[in-house]
Design an enzyme around this catalytic site. Structure first.
Site, PDB file in Angstrom:
ATOM      1  N   HIS A 383      42.466  30.474  26.127  1.00  0.00           N
ATOM      2  CA  HIS A 383      41.552  31.022  27.135  1.00  0.00           C
ATOM      3  C   HIS A 383      40.543  30.025  27.671  1.00  0.00           C
ATOM      4  O   HIS A 383      39.746  30.385  28.534  1.00  0.00           O
ATOM      5  CB  HIS A 383      40.775  32.210  26.563  1.00  0.00           C
ATOM      6  N   LYS A 580      28.508  38.166  35.458  1.00  0.00           N
ATOM      7  CA  LYS A 580      29.415  37.580  34.467  1.00  0.00           C
ATOM      8  C   LYS A 580      28.524  36.957  33.403  1.00  0.00           C
ATOM      9  O   LYS A 580      27.305  36.883  33.589  1.00  0.00           O
ATOM     10  CB  LYS A 580      30.310  36.512  35.103  1.00  0.00           C
ATOM     11  N   ARG A 581      29.083  36.522  32.282  1.00  0.00           N
ATOM     12  CA  ARG A 581      28.261  35.839  31.286  1.00  0.00           C
ATOM     13  C   ARG A 581      27.512  34.686  31.933  1.00  0.00           C
ATOM     14  O   ARG A 581      28.014  34.052  32.861  1.00  0.00           O
ATOM     15  CB  ARG A 581      29.137  35.323  30.132  1.00  0.00           C
ATOM     16  N   LYS A 586      29.633  28.305  34.916  1.00  0.00           N
ATOM     17  CA  LYS A 586      29.810  29.344  35.933  1.00  0.00           C
ATOM     18  C   LYS A 586      28.824  29.170  37.088  1.00  0.00           C
ATOM     19  O   LYS A 586      28.938  29.818  38.123  1.00  0.00           O
ATOM     20  CB  LYS A 586      29.660  30.730  35.309  1.00  0.00           C
ATOM     21  N   THR A 688      38.510  37.312  35.598  1.00  0.00           N
ATOM     22  CA  THR A 688      39.074  38.610  35.943  1.00  0.00           C
ATOM     23  C   THR A 688      38.083  39.370  36.816  1.00  0.00           C
ATOM     24  O   THR A 688      38.480  40.257  37.572  1.00  0.00           O
ATOM     25  CB  THR A 688      39.400  39.450  34.689  1.00  0.00           C
ATOM     26  N   LYS A 692      38.611  42.042  40.096  1.00  0.00           N
ATOM     27  CA  LYS A 692      38.041  43.389  40.243  1.00  0.00           C
ATOM     28  C   LYS A 692      37.330  43.524  41.589  1.00  0.00           C
ATOM     29  O   LYS A 692      37.453  44.552  42.264  1.00  0.00           O
ATOM     30  CB  LYS A 692      37.034  43.660  39.114  1.00  0.00           C
TER      31      LYS A 692
HETATM   32  C1  LIG Z   1      35.472  41.650  33.900  1.00  0.00           C
HETATM   33  C2  LIG Z   1      34.282  41.481  33.033  1.00  0.00           C
HETATM   34  C3  LIG Z   1      33.891  40.201  32.619  1.00  0.00           C
HETATM   35  C4  LIG Z   1      34.610  38.948  33.049  1.00  0.00           C
HETATM   36  O1  LIG Z   1      34.037  38.471  34.246  1.00  0.00           O
HETATM   37  P1  LIG Z   1      34.352  37.006  34.797  1.00  0.00           P
HETATM   38  O2  LIG Z   1      33.695  36.992  36.141  1.00  0.00           O
HETATM   39  O3  LIG Z   1      35.828  36.876  34.892  1.00  0.00           O
HETATM   40  O4  LIG Z   1      33.725  36.043  33.854  1.00  0.00           O
HETATM   41  C5  LIG Z   1      32.776  40.093  31.826  1.00  0.00           C
HETATM   42  N1  LIG Z   1      32.072  41.181  31.442  1.00  0.00           N
HETATM   43  C6  LIG Z   1      32.410  42.419  31.838  1.00  0.00           C
HETATM   44  C7  LIG Z   1      31.577  43.568  31.404  1.00  0.00           C
HETATM   45  C8  LIG Z   1      33.528  42.617  32.642  1.00  0.00           C
HETATM   46  O5  LIG Z   1      33.866  43.856  33.015  1.00  0.00           O
END
Ligand SMILES: *Cc1c(COP(=O)(O)O)cnc(C)c1O
Length: 843
Positions: A383, A580-581, A586, A688, A692
């Site tokens: 990952h 995101k984190r 990032k 991911t 979304k």
């Molecule tokens: C989808 C999701 C992530 C991943 O987000 P990225 O932008 O791909 O880092 C992290 N936290 C939550 C709660 C999510 O639903």
């Protein structure tokens, strides 16, 4: 009027206005609300021991959840029986993290009961949407990796893959984030404080897990060398099962999470010596194993407890897997025909020596056969390429916790390096030694360490990356030597997300519009069908309805933020979102540089014709990650200045949304117009979140990184806002000596922005607060090349602003984004894993 719309426009209880009934177009349910109502009442009385006449949300949430669990368990039993009778190959997904979020609405949708439940609750005078607020997010993961595991279980159930998820039932999951004086403060997530209605605790099927001790060796009566692990300590693992239903297919699979239980209640020796408190202390120490989730995905802490967590859940899971195999089989050579085990990152890689131990030491299978079984059974998903995330364990610590496994790893390594010698016999001694050092499962250096990625690669028949670029980087650099050795092992499986949660559940309005237009809900199980809305991008009536849905979702988010944080955001602004984190790679900081630049432009030129923007941030920082926490403080400090400056009012606002989690994502993502995916190219393995957003009609501003590249191939570059250096260009830039100062000196807007941050414009009462952030970008060398991408990012944001003025064209592109995202369903990902890695014939 379409048949579907007619069927679902059912009479609504008079207490509930048609307006609040946002699920108008949900597929009609099969079940009768009367049966459900009776079950809810029965559970409130018999299971909860409560009075159904007290119409509180709490009682009715639990009553409804338990009524659903009854239906799930029935489906699960029939699903299991069919797997057992057909002797199907099973797939075991081993993951230290899951991020299911809330389950009520998901389970209603999957069982086809949403509508019945809505009406049942309405008959009780309750609103189903409000009931969902009683439920807590199950946050047993950090972010993308854990959420992926949950999307994959959903897809396995929906596609009929005989899958099982295995993991740990942490007492404390992901911490809750609160913001105090602009800074993140972590609060324990005591999600088990209230009773969890989705779970079955199986207190009678405990599995013993051993730790420590030594290895006893002897030659048995048949002259065989025998090894037996004599542990110092034993802990028991209790299975807790959470059922995961497929989408309206009457199949249900299981996520089995292990909870640590002490063995010591029965350890009478303590009582005999009178040390009662000592006994209880040790009991607590044992149960600590499943106490808490480690709150970082990207930086591995070499803590003994973490290693124990890994072995604990792996040992318990393999025990279960082998037991299930032995019910119908006696020859372990058949094991790989009945069992596939997917390792979600290296966290469960200790499964490889554990299966070797079970086969060789316990089942007395010869080493070569056992090794061949292992290789065929295991597959490993990588990952991340962040060096600080590549897991290693000091040999000394590993040997103390798992003495027999360390021996097995040494033996695997000895045999493996022999094959390397044979293969590269033509190399010079020095070259060969170097290559062996790079490939070895044991790293030398200051402290000898076990390299978990090397172990996972050697012990698996498949190693996959999670997006095309990421897989290429694995082949070309991170695992180059392994790729040369095993040219067929490394393969790609681009991530996906489940349309049940990330479209149907989170965005019922858009689902309704699409469903009504296509007169079908089939796109929820075959997301490729969503391309059929593409022609409607040119239909002005459809565009208007599409825009209305987005606006309603924006209003929903505005109301949510008003409740949660007491701010009221401007509905007429672009909703520009990065959730995101928080991590330097990032590049949330790059987004902040843009915000400050916009701020300056508006102040400099009060008459500037700007498109109003609301910039929203959300995300947790690992508690020990100094820079990430400082970035949160900067975002909040910038928000304070921007939001209280009258000269930018109505033009720009910035907010940090506390406690980003799955249930918040479900509100934020459908309301987003601009999705920020701005990691340094080559760093985000897949992402991911990017998927979304696009499925929900947001346009993406992003770098050519991770799966965003593959999104662009399908959506069309012209329908996205791509910017910045590519991964190759970053490599060149760094090779030629990247100098952030050069960008700082020659770009006046950039210089001004950084000088303001360093010069305490946003930290008047706390001088020097943000100096470390600016230092990381200048004297620190700017590891993630923000300054190299700054100008290109700013210019691309100007294109965003320009396009937003043409609402019709924006909406057209939004429709094209959604229409072309079919590939990014986790159903497609799981179908690829099933065919190419797990060897399942069913698909
Ligand atoms: C989808 C999701 C992530 C991943 O987000 P990225 O932008 O791909 O880092 C992290 N936290 C939550 C709660 C999510 O639903």
């Amino acid at each position: 009027m379409s048949e579907w719309k007619q069927r679902v426009d059912l009479p609504i209880h008079p207490d509930i206005s048609a307006e609040s009934f946002q699920w108008r177009y949900c597929p009609p349910s099969e079940d009768d609300p009367e049966a459900l109502k009776a079950d809810v009442i029965r559970h409130i009385v018999s299971t909860l021991g409560s009075d159904y006449a007290r119409k509180n949300h709490y009682n009715y949430y639990y009553g409804l959840a338990l009524a659903l669990r009854d239906r799930l368990v029935e489906q699960w039993l029939t699903t299991q029986r069919s797997y057992y009778d057909e002797e199907t190959k099973r797939v075991y997904y081993l993951s230290l993290e899951y991020l299911p979020g809330k389950s009520l609405v998901n389970n209603l949708i999957c069982l086809g009961l949403y509508h019945a439940a809505y009406r049942a609750m309405a008959d009780f005078g309750l609103n189903l949407e409000e009931l969902t607020e009683v439920e807590w997010d199950a946050g047993l993961g950090n972010g993308g990796l854990g959420r992926l595991a949950s999307c994959y279980l959903d897809s396995m159930a929906t596609l009929g893959v005989p899958g099982y998820g295995y993991g740990i039932r942490y007492d404390y999951g992901m911490f809750n984030q609160v913001i105090e004086n602009g800074a993140q403060v972590e609060k324990a997530d005591n999600w088990m404080r209230t009773f969890n209605p989705w779970e079955f605790d199986r207190g009678i099927n405990l599995v013993e897990v051993k730790f420590g001790g030594r290895v006893k060796r002897w030659v048995d009566e048949k002259g065989r060398m025998r090894n037996e692990w004599i542990p110092e300590n034993r802990v028991r693992a209790m299975p807790c099962d959470t059922l995961v239903p497929g989408y309206r297919n009457r199949r249900t699979i299981n996520m089995r999470l292990w909870s640590a239980r002490s063995d010591r209640e029965f350890d009478l020796s303590y009582f005999n010596t009178g040390d009662y408190v000592g006994a209880v202390e040790e009991k607590v120490r044992d149960e600590n194993i499943s106490k808490v989730l480690y709150p970082s995905e990207d930086v591995i802490q070499g803590k003994e407890l973490r290693l124990k967590q890994q072995y604990f859940f792996v040992a318990a899971s393999l025990h279960d897997i082998v037991r299930r195999f032995k019910k119908k089989n006696d020859d372990f050579k058949d094991f790989p025909d009945k069992v596939a085990i997917q390792l979600n990152d290296t966290h469960p890689a200790v499964a490889i020596p554990e299966l070797m131990r079970l086969l060789v030491d316990v089942e007395l299978v010869d080493w070569d056969t056992a090794w061949s079984v292992c290789e065929k059974t295991f597959a490993y998903t990588n990952h991340t390429i962040l060096p600080e995330a590549l897991e290693t364990w000091p040999v000394e610590l590993f040997g103390q916790v798992l003495p027999r496994h360390l021996e097995i790893i040494y033996e695997i390594n000895r045999r493996f390096l022999e094959t390397v010698e044979a293969k590269y016999a033509n190399l010079s001694r020095a070259e060969l030694d170097e290559r062996k050092q790079r490939l070895s499962l044991i790293g030398e250096g200051k402290q000898k360490h076990v390299r978990m990625a090397n172990l996972a690669i050697v012990g698996s028949h498949s190693v996959n990356g999670v997006a095309a670029l990421h897989t290429q980087i694995l082949k070309d650099s991170v695992f180059k030597d392994f790729h040369e050795l095993y040219p067929d092992k490394i393969n790609n499986k681009t991530n996906g997300v489940t349309p049940r949660r990330w479209l149907r559940q989170s965005n019922p309005r858009l689902t309704g519009l699409i469903g009504e237009t296509l007169n079908s809900e089939a796109f929820l199980r075959d997301l490729d069908l969503i391309k059929e809305i593409e022609p409607y991008a040119d239909d002005s009536e459809f565009r208007k309805r599409w825009a209305d849905v987005k606006r309603a979702n924006k209003a929903h988010l505005r109301d949510y933020l008003e409740r949660q944080m007491g701010v009221s955001i401007n509905l007429d602004s672009v909703f520009d979102v990065q959730v995101k984190r928080i991590h330097e790679y990032k590049r949330q900081l790059l987004n902040v540089l843009h915000v400050v630049t916009l701020f300056n432009r508006i102040i400099d030129n009060p008459n500037i014709d700007v498109t109003p923007r609301t910039v929203l941030f959300g995300g947790k920082a690992a508690p020990g990650y100094f820079m990430a926490k400082r970035i949160i403080r900067l975002i909040n400090a910038v928000a304070d200045v921007v939001n209280s400056e009258p000269r930018v009012a109505g033009k720009l606002e910035v907010h940090f949304m506390p406690n980003y989690r799955v249930s918040q994502a479900e509100v934020v993502i459908p309301a987003t117009e601009l999705s920020e995916q701005i990691s340094m190219a080559g760093m985000e393995a897949s992402g991911t979140g990017n998927m979304k957003f696009a499925i929900n009609g947001a346009l993406t501003i992003g770098t050519l990184d991770g799966a965003t590249i593959e999104m662009a191939e399908r959506i069309g570059k012209e329908n996205m806002f791509l910017f910045g250096n590519t991964a190759d260009e970053i490599v060149t830039l760094k090779r030629e000596g990247y100098n952030p100062w050069a960008y700082y000196e020659k770009d006046l807007e950039l210089k001004r922005t950084l000088d303001m941050i360093a010069g305490d414009f946003f930290s008047r009462n706390d001088p020097g607060l943000f100096q470390p952030l600016v230092d990381s970008l200048l004297s620190g060398g700017d590891r993630y090349c923000l300054l190299a991408d700054y100008r290109s990012y700013i210019e691309t944001q100007e294109q965003v602003t320009t396009l937003y003025r043409d609402q019709d064209e924006w909406t057209r592109r939004s429709i094209l984004n959604t229409a072309r995202m079919g590939f990014f369903s986790s159903d497609r990902s799981i179908a690829e894993y099933a065919r190419n890695i797990w060897g399942l014939q069913v698909l």
